[in-house]
Design a protein around this motif. Structure first.
Motif, PDB file in Angstrom:
ATOM      1  N   GLU A 173      44.712  10.964  16.202  1.00 40.78           N
ATOM      2  CA  GLU A 173      45.552  11.863  17.002  1.00 40.78           C
ATOM      3  C   GLU A 173      46.961  11.287  17.088  1.00 40.78           C
ATOM      4  OE1 GLU A 173      44.529  14.674  19.161  1.00 40.78           O
ATOM      5  OE2 GLU A 173      42.979  14.656  17.603  1.00 40.78           O
ATOM      6  N   GLY A 174      47.945  12.165  17.221  1.00 34.99           N
ATOM      7  CA  GLY A 174      49.292  11.734  17.582  1.00 34.99           C
ATOM      8  C   GLY A 174      50.161  11.320  16.413  1.00 34.99           C
ATOM      9  N   ARG A 175      51.261  10.658  16.761  1.00 39.22           N
ATOM     10  CA  ARG A 175      52.254  10.254  15.760  1.00 39.22           C
ATOM     11  C   ARG A 175      52.525   8.754  15.863  1.00 39.22           C
ATOM     12  NH1 ARG A 175      55.976  14.543  13.872  1.00 39.22           N
ATOM     13  NH2 ARG A 175      55.285  16.515  14.759  1.00 39.22           N
ATOM     14  N   ALA A 176      53.038   8.198  14.754  1.00 39.60           N
ATOM     15  CA  ALA A 176      53.370   6.767  14.750  1.00 39.60           C
ATOM     16  C   ALA A 176      54.739   6.566  14.104  1.00 39.60           C
ATOM     17  CB  ALA A 176      52.309   5.989  13.983  1.00 39.60           C
ATOM     18  N   ASP A 177      55.342   5.420  14.376  1.00 47.41           N
ATOM     19  CA  ASP A 177      56.639   5.103  13.756  1.00 47.41           C
ATOM     20  C   ASP A 177      56.457   4.702  12.291  1.00 47.41           C
ATOM     21  OD1 ASP A 177      58.367   5.022  16.320  1.00 47.41           O
ATOM     22  OD2 ASP A 177      56.625   3.771  16.786  1.00 47.41           O
ATOM     23  N   LEU A 178      55.296   4.176  11.981  1.00 47.26           N
ATOM     24  CA  LEU A 178      55.021   3.753  10.608  1.00 47.26           C
ATOM     25  C   LEU A 178      53.583   4.135  10.277  1.00 47.26           C
ATOM     26  CD1 LEU A 178      55.891   2.216   8.085  1.00 47.26           C
ATOM     27  CD2 LEU A 178      55.183   0.104   9.198  1.00 47.26           C
ATOM     28  N   VAL A 179      53.415   4.877   9.167  1.00 48.89           N
ATOM     29  CA  VAL A 179      52.063   5.293   8.764  1.00 48.89           C
ATOM     30  C   VAL A 179      51.809   4.714   7.370  1.00 48.89           C
ATOM     31  CG1 VAL A 179      50.500   7.229   8.370  1.00 48.89           C
ATOM     32  CG2 VAL A 179      52.297   7.425  10.102  1.00 48.89           C
ATOM     33  N   VAL A 180      50.897   3.765   7.275  1.00 52.94           N
ATOM     34  CA  VAL A 180      50.627   3.070   6.005  1.00 52.94           C
ATOM     35  C   VAL A 180      49.316   3.593   5.430  1.00 52.94           C
ATOM     36  CG1 VAL A 180      50.147   0.814   4.980  1.00 52.94           C
ATOM     37  CG2 VAL A 180      51.837   1.012   6.803  1.00 52.94           C
ATOM     38  N   CYS A 181      49.315   3.812   4.127  1.00 60.29           N
ATOM     39  CA  CYS A 181      48.080   4.264   3.473  1.00 60.29           C
ATOM     40  C   CYS A 181      47.976   3.654   2.080  1.00 60.29           C
ATOM     41  CB  CYS A 181      48.070   5.796   3.383  1.00 60.29           C
ATOM     42  SG  CYS A 181      46.550   6.444   2.652  1.00 60.29           S
ATOM     43  N   ASN A 182      46.872   2.989   1.831  1.00 63.48           N
ATOM     44  CA  ASN A 182      46.573   2.454   0.498  1.00 63.48           C
ATOM     45  C   ASN A 182      45.319   3.172   0.013  1.00 63.48           C
ATOM     46  OD1 ASN A 182      46.105   0.930  -1.789  1.00 63.48           O
ATOM     47  ND2 ASN A 182      45.281  -0.836  -0.669  1.00 63.48           N
ATOM     48  N   PRO A 183      45.465   4.374  -0.573  1.00 69.17           N
ATOM     49  CA  PRO A 183      44.273   5.122  -0.979  1.00 69.17           C
ATOM     50  C   PRO A 183      43.658   4.513  -2.233  1.00 69.17           C
ATOM     51  CG  PRO A 183      46.238   6.258  -1.730  1.00 69.17           C
ATOM     52  CD  PRO A 183      46.713   5.039  -0.986  1.00 69.17           C
ATOM     53  N   PRO A 184      42.420   4.897  -2.584  1.00 68.38           N
ATOM     54  CA  PRO A 184      41.875   4.445  -3.875  1.00 68.38           C
ATOM     55  C   PRO A 184      42.842   4.878  -4.982  1.00 68.38           C
ATOM     56  CG  PRO A 184      40.195   5.543  -2.545  1.00 68.38           C
ATOM     57  CD  PRO A 184      41.498   5.795  -1.858  1.00 68.38           C
ATOM     58  N   TRP A 185      43.021   4.007  -5.976  1.00 69.85           N
ATOM     59  CA  TRP A 185      44.104   4.215  -6.935  1.00 69.85           C
ATOM     60  C   TRP A 185      43.752   5.132  -8.098  1.00 69.85           C
ATOM     61  CZ3 TRP A 185      45.828  -1.645  -7.073  1.00 69.85           C
ATOM     62  CH2 TRP A 185      46.485  -1.924  -5.871  1.00 69.85           C
ATOM     63  N   LEU A 186      42.473   5.401  -8.297  1.00 72.03           N
ATOM     64  CA  LEU A 186      42.113   6.197  -9.477  1.00 72.03           C
ATOM     65  C   LEU A 186      41.494   7.539  -9.080  1.00 72.03           C
ATOM     66  CD1 LEU A 186      40.584   3.407 -11.760  1.00 72.03           C
ATOM     67  CD2 LEU A 186      42.871   4.413 -11.872  1.00 72.03           C
TER      68      LEU A 186
ATOM     69  N   THR B  93      53.559  15.615  10.063  1.00 71.65           N
ATOM     70  CA  THR B  93      53.159  15.900  11.452  1.00 71.65           C
ATOM     71  C   THR B  93      52.580  14.673  12.160  1.00 71.65           C
ATOM     72  OG1 THR B  93      51.044  16.700  10.615  1.00 71.65           O
ATOM     73  CG2 THR B  93      52.712  18.377  11.124  1.00 71.65           C
ATOM     74  N   HIS B  94      52.576  13.522  11.475  1.00 68.06           N
ATOM     75  CA  HIS B  94      52.041  12.321  12.123  1.00 68.06           C
ATOM     76  C   HIS B  94      53.043  11.181  12.202  1.00 68.06           C
ATOM     77  CE1 HIS B  94      48.217  14.417  11.434  1.00 68.06           C
ATOM     78  NE2 HIS B  94      47.827  13.744  12.490  1.00 68.06           N
TER      79      HIS B  94
ATOM     80  N   ARG C 281      56.751   9.803  13.623  1.00 65.43           N
ATOM     81  CA  ARG C 281      57.757  10.089  14.671  1.00 65.43           C
ATOM     82  C   ARG C 281      59.133  10.248  14.031  1.00 65.43           C
ATOM     83  NH1 ARG C 281      55.848   5.623  18.829  1.00 65.43           N
ATOM     84  NH2 ARG C 281      54.196   6.797  19.811  1.00 65.43           N
ATOM     85  N   PRO C 282      60.035  10.939  14.704  1.00 65.17           N
ATOM     86  CA  PRO C 282      61.402  11.036  14.174  1.00 65.17           C
ATOM     87  C   PRO C 282      61.962   9.625  13.933  1.00 65.17           C
ATOM     88  CG  PRO C 282      61.109  12.475  16.094  1.00 65.17           C
ATOM     89  CD  PRO C 282      59.856  11.660  15.974  1.00 65.17           C
ATOM     90  N   GLY C 283      62.563   9.438  12.769  1.00 65.71           N
ATOM     91  CA  GLY C 283      63.110   8.111  12.427  1.00 65.71           C
ATOM     92  C   GLY C 283      62.069   7.173  11.834  1.00 65.71           C
ATOM     93  N   GLY C 284      60.810   7.640  11.769  1.00 60.11           N
ATOM     94  CA  GLY C 284      59.745   6.778  11.244  1.00 60.11           C
ATOM     95  C   GLY C 284      59.563   6.954   9.745  1.00 60.11           C
ATOM     96  N   GLU C 285      58.577   6.258   9.196  1.00 61.29           N
ATOM     97  CA  GLU C 285      58.344   6.287   7.735  1.00 61.29           C
ATOM     98  C   GLU C 285      56.858   6.293   7.427  1.00 61.29           C
ATOM     99  OE1 GLU C 285      60.082   3.012   5.613  1.00 61.29           O
ATOM    100  OE2 GLU C 285      62.107   3.536   6.278  1.00 61.29           O
ATOM    101  N   GLY C 286      56.543   6.812   6.242  1.00 59.57           N
ATOM    102  CA  GLY C 286      55.215   6.628   5.674  1.00 59.57           C
ATOM    103  C   GLY C 286      55.334   5.636   4.531  1.00 59.57           C
ATOM    104  N   TRP C 287      54.381   4.734   4.423  1.00 58.91           N
ATOM    105  CA  TRP C 287      54.351   3.800   3.289  1.00 58.91           C
ATOM    106  C   TRP C 287      53.088   4.093   2.486  1.00 58.91           C
ATOM    107  CZ3 TRP C 287      55.603  -1.794   5.512  1.00 58.91           C
ATOM    108  CH2 TRP C 287      56.935  -1.812   5.932  1.00 58.91           C
ATOM    109  N   LEU C 288      53.315   4.528   1.262  1.00 56.73           N
ATOM    110  CA  LEU C 288      52.191   4.786   0.355  1.00 56.73           C
ATOM    111  C   LEU C 288      52.084   3.616  -0.621  1.00 56.73           C
ATOM    112  CD1 LEU C 288      50.045   6.585  -1.059  1.00 56.73           C
ATOM    113  CD2 LEU C 288      51.937   7.607  -2.363  1.00 56.73           C
ATOM    114  N   VAL C 289      50.945   2.957  -0.632  1.00 58.53           N
ATOM    115  CA  VAL C 289      50.723   1.852  -1.576  1.00 58.53           C
ATOM    116  C   VAL C 289      49.897   2.427  -2.726  1.00 58.53           C
ATOM    117  CG1 VAL C 289      49.744  -0.449  -1.883  1.00 58.53           C
ATOM    118  CG2 VAL C 289      50.712   0.205   0.338  1.00 58.53           C
ATOM    119  N   LEU C 290      50.448   2.386  -3.931  1.00 60.14           N
ATOM    120  CA  LEU C 290      49.757   3.030  -5.060  1.00 60.14           C
ATOM    121  C   LEU C 290      50.087   2.305  -6.357  1.00 60.14           C
ATOM    122  CD1 LEU C 290      47.935   5.587  -5.296  1.00 60.14           C
ATOM    123  CD2 LEU C 290      49.963   6.823  -6.056  1.00 60.14           C
ATOM    124  N   SER C 291      49.068   2.124  -7.180  1.00 53.83           N
ATOM    125  CA  SER C 291      49.314   1.547  -8.502  1.00 53.83           C
ATOM    126  C   SER C 291      49.520   2.692  -9.485  1.00 53.83           C
ATOM    127  CB  SER C 291      48.099   0.703  -8.896  1.00 53.83           C
ATOM    128  OG  SER C 291      47.676   0.981 -10.195  1.00 53.83           O
TER     129      SER C 291
END
Ligand SMILES: C[S@@+](CC[C@H](N)C(=O)[O-])C[C@H]1O[C@@H](n2cnc3c(N)ncnc32)[C@H](O)[C@@H]1O
Length: 382
Positions: free
Chosen positions: A264-277, A306-307, A309-319
């Protein structure tokens, strides 16, 4: 549904519960094998679909498994096969190997004792991987190959994996993606935080989506982020992350929540390292490696605006291994980012350091040697 395997010993009919973590169906036929069984015979029967229930010496069973493995022909890699063709051949070969070698079975007593000559005590390892013995209590037949994985996972869990970014060890559980490749952990520990968290890290919230062992959530907390919510779809991963967060005394700052992707809700930083293949996992144990139809990747991208916050970032870790294997193009990734109304503000690249990237005998060596792992910094498009 409980499955039961049946076999005959002398003139006595016997049975046991059948268990396979990767969902391998009940063998059609089971015969007894022991120290007199030759690799040639065992391999032939296994190829025909007959399971061999081992009753000889434990170490001889391990040697038989190795001898059976050596008999399995490898599809020679030919330069004419496309990268995606090589990948599919590689998966087909792995599936065939798993089917054949998975036919050598052992019997666990109802308290997980392995009653074979010279067998180690596997009760603790089985308890960790399988949970408390099921009722009604009865012996369980499992493949020796799976049991060796259970034993290896127990050793890893006890010893832990050194994570230099944390200055300590992370303890992976059976079936949970282990942070053996340090390069992506270093990306998350070294990439500059977005402006708001940089100014007031303790007042900042981050999400770690698909947390696995909890390693990236711990790295974010280590960087001073005040509150982290870590999620995963896998109950094993959730239990493992909770265990690690507890060991690291971070329970006050990291909440583990799920099974879900977004909390639920929002964050200033949203990190995701999904399966790479993008491929179909065979059983729950592959859920950390293969993302069917890139579902987790797309759900992360479309849910990010939608998750965050204003001024925040998403970090996608992907090969980009999937790109080198012809399973996804760079254009498809950029289109997915654009369609989710996201903008790439930066991309930090690194090269894998793990030994497999140097292994010229690996059937996927060409792709692996060209692989780059990236941290994509994403913000909602204005
Ligand atoms: C590549 S692993 C990353 C684990 C950990 N974050 C790390 O970096 O070591 C991907 C994780 O995503 C989880 N996962 C896969 N599909 C998911 C989904 N649809 N929702 C939430 N988690 C998912 C897997 O269980 C696995 O733990």
């Amino acid at each position: 549904m409980v499955s039961t395997i049946h076999w005959t010993e002398g003139h006595t009919s016997r049975s046991a519960r059948w268990h396979s973590e990767s969902g391998v169906p009940l063998p059609r036929r089971t015969v007894v094998a022991d120290d007199r069984t030759t690799a040639k015979d065992a391999y032939r029967q296994a190829c025909e679909g007959t399971a061999l229930l081992w009753q000889g010496d434990y170490h001889n069973a391990r040697q038989l498994l190795q001898a059976m493995r050596r008999r399995i022909p490898r599809t020679p890699s030919t330069p004419t096969v496309s990268p995606s063709g090589s990948f599919h051949l590689h998966r087909r070969d792995s599936g065939h190997r798993a089917r054949v070698l998975g036919k050598l079975l052992v019997l666990l007593d109802d308290d997980y004792t392995l009653a074979l000559h010279r067998a180690p005590d596997v009760r603790r390892a089985c308890l960790e991987a399988y949970g408390p013995p099921k009722e009604p209590r009865e012996p369980t037949a499992v493949s020796l190959r799976e049991l060796l994985g259970v034993i290896g996972a127990h050793q890893w869990r006890s010893k832990g994996i050194d994570v230099p970014a944390l200055g300590t060890r992370i303890h992976p559980h059976y079936g949970v993606f282990a942070p053996t490749r340090g390069e992506y952990v270093d990306l998350v520990s070294q990439t500059p935080l977005p402006p708001a968290p940089r100014r007031h890290p303790a007042a900042t919230t981050a999400f770690d989506l698909g947390t696995g062992t909890g390693v990236l959530a711990a790295v974010l907390a280590h960087r001073g982020i005040g509150r982290v919510v870590a999620t995963d779809i896998s109950p094993r991963a959730l239990a493992c992350a909770r265990d690690n967060i507890h060991r690291l005394a971070l329970t006050e700052r990291i909440d583990v929540s799920g099974p879900t992707l977004f909390p639920e809700g929002r964050a200033d930083l949203v990190v995701c390292n999904p399966p790479w293949l993008p491929a179909r996992p065979v059983g729950p144990l592959e859920q950390g490696v293969y993302d069917p139809d890139s579902t987790m990747l797309h759900t992360f991208l479309t849910g990010l605006p939608t998750h965050v916050r204003p001024g925040g970032e998403g970090w996608l870790v992907l090969s980009d291994l999937a790109e080198h294997l012809g399973l996804r193009t760079r254009r498809q990734l950029l289109d997915a980012i654009r369609s989710a109304h996201l903008r790439v503000t930066d991309r930090i690249d690194t090269k894998p350091r793990h030994p497999r990237s140097q292994d010229t005998t690996d059937p996927l060596h060409m792709a692996r040697s060209a692989e780059t792992v990236s941290l994509w910094r994403l913000t909602p498009a204005p």
